[in-house]
Design an enzyme around this catalytic site. Structure first.
Site, mmCIF file in Angstrom:
data_model
loop_
_atom_site.group_PDB
_atom_site.id
_atom_site.type_symbol
_atom_site.label_atom_id
_atom_site.label_comp_id
_atom_site.label_asym_id
_atom_site.label_seq_id
_atom_site.Cartn_x
_atom_site.Cartn_y
_atom_site.Cartn_z
ATOM 1 N N SER A 1 17.587 52.296 150.042
ATOM 2 C CA SER A 1 17.616 51.300 150.028
ATOM 3 C C SER A 1 16.213 50.313 151.372
ATOM 4 O O SER A 1 15.588 50.541 152.415
ATOM 5 C CB SER A 1 18.858 50.236 150.699
ATOM 6 N N ASP B 1 21.541 40.360 157.178
ATOM 7 C CA ASP B 1 20.876 38.754 156.320
ATOM 8 C C ASP B 1 22.276 38.208 155.771
ATOM 9 O O ASP B 1 21.824 37.173 156.172
ATOM 10 C CB ASP B 1 20.266 39.724 154.993
#
Ligand code: ARG
Length: 400
Positions: free
Chosen positions: A177, A126
């Site tokens: 996560s 990301d």
């Protein structure tokens, strides 16, 4: 002298992005932090998140609704491209990042900020997607990445936040996560880090356990116009409603679970679980419709570019010139991709079981084995002779 005066920070409401606010101010001398929370259909309540940013020291807390843009400008082109990273992952998280980057850049320009910031760490994809997208959209903006540099453990991060009035997470935080949006969920960490361990049922939210799915299959007819899904079972849906409904239909039958070891751009292999019910089925149906309307060479050539396209999206190059050029190619290929595919959903499996299109180039007269056969069998003889000629000559020479 601080690193920047006014910063727009991508904000999720979690501990890390909350701690970024005082960290930017107190460690890096930023005068003003504006937070931006993007609504991409992740289902979080955004009013408390907006509030939390202000309580954590933000001067302005923006909440931007991007759901429709997300579907029409990011998900639909990816469906047209049949984009599956490493043949499996339909890029539900990866597609969200360039849109969030665009929102950050637009807010920075509107509020006169000299930098944007995000809370990604240095180990993931990301950070790449944000940094590269931001650079493509406005190369003059600085990108500040506190979590990539602060080197604090989870406990230290929480303690740092508490110093500045950011409450420690109340519920015992999940061992996983998770990233989610309208297109799907990505789950990693915890027991999933062992690639041999089967994902526990608790990681799934959008898809029913196979043991609990209906014992009767469901059928859904998905209609496309120029490669874009527009209707389900003959009823027109707007883009967001269509994805929502398709998530529901496929999820109910346990369709759309992916368990894979994937190769991150930063060289790390990671074990990811995805739930992408709508996206998985729509890509499958779209690809099936293409098989009915595209010529063999176009179909096969497009396939090779789809892999490149998926890689570009995964690797943060949404706004790159190659991606733009591929978009132009893909749009051209979609001109005749209109029609309907019937998909059967059953026990975790989706299968295209019927397809029709006004643009179909499937010819029953040519394909049939019955008396209606229009294929010129004599023509095949000469064709096969010519086609096989180089192989025949090669073989003859080899025998001497
Ligand atoms: N590996 C996926 C990607 O790079 C998803 C990462 C999402 N984050 C998570 N915490 N599961 O696109």
């Amino acid at each position: 002298m601080g690193r920047a005066k006014k910063v727009v920070l991508a904000y999720s409401g979690g501990v890390d992005t909350s701690v970024c606010i005082p960290y930017l101010q107190h460690e890096w001398g930023v005068e003003e932090v504006i937070t931006l929370a993007a609504d991409l259909g992740q289902g979080d309540e955004l009013a408390p998140i907006k509030e939390k940013a202000l309580n954590s020291g933000a001067s302005i807390s923006l909440v931007v609704d991007g759901i429709e843009t997300f579907v029409t400008d990011y998900a639909f082109p990816a469906i047209q491209a049949n984009a599956l990273y490493e043949n499996q992952y339909p890029l539900s998280t990866a597609l969200a990042r360039p849109l969030i980057a665009k929102m950050l850049v637009e807010a920075a320009e509107e509020y006169g900020a000299d930098a944007v910031a995000h809370g990604c760490t240095g180990k993931g994809n990301d950070q790449v997607r944000f940094d590269v997208s931001i650079a493509a959209l406005n190369p003059n903006l600085k990108v500040l990445t506190p979590a990539r540099e602060w080197g604090m453990s989870r406990e230290e991060t929480i303690a740092y936040g508490e110093k500045y009035g950011i409450p420690a997470p109340v519920k015992k935080s999940s061992p996983y996560s998770i990233d989610k949006n309208l297109l799907g969920r990505a789950i990693e960490a915890g027991v999933l880090e062992d690639p041999w361990a089967e994902p526990p049922e608790e990681v799934y939210e959008m898809t029913t356990a196979i043991a609990d799915t209906p014992d009767e299959p469901a059928y859904v007819e998905i209609s496309f116009e120029k490669g874009i899904p527009v209707a389900l079972n003959g009823t027109a849906y707007d883009p967001v409603a269509l994805i929502t409904e398709m998530n529901q239909l496929a999820g109910q039958h346990g369709v759309g679970r992916i368990d894979m070891i994937e190769n991150r751009l930063v060289g790390i292999k990671s074990r990811e679980i995805y739930e992408t019910p709508a996206l998985s089925v729509l890509i499958q149906a779209h690809r099936d419709l293409e098989s009915l309307v595209l010529t063999p060479d176009l179909s096969q050539y497009k396939r090779t570019l789809e892999e490149t396209y998926a890689k570009l999206v995964y690797n943060g190059q949404w706004y790159s010139p190659l991606k733009e050029a591929l978009d132009a190619f893909i749009q051209k290929t979609q001109e005749r991709v209109s029609g309907t595919v019937r998909v059967k959903l059953f026990k975790g499996l989706s299968s295209a079981v019927g397809r029709k299109s006004a643009n179909s180039i499937y010819s029953p007269d040519l394909a049939t084995y019955g008396a209606e056969d229009k294929f010129d069998h004599k023509a095949a003889e000469g064709f096969v002779y010519v086609w096989g000629l180089p192989t025949r000559v090669w073989a003859e020479v080899g025998r001497q």
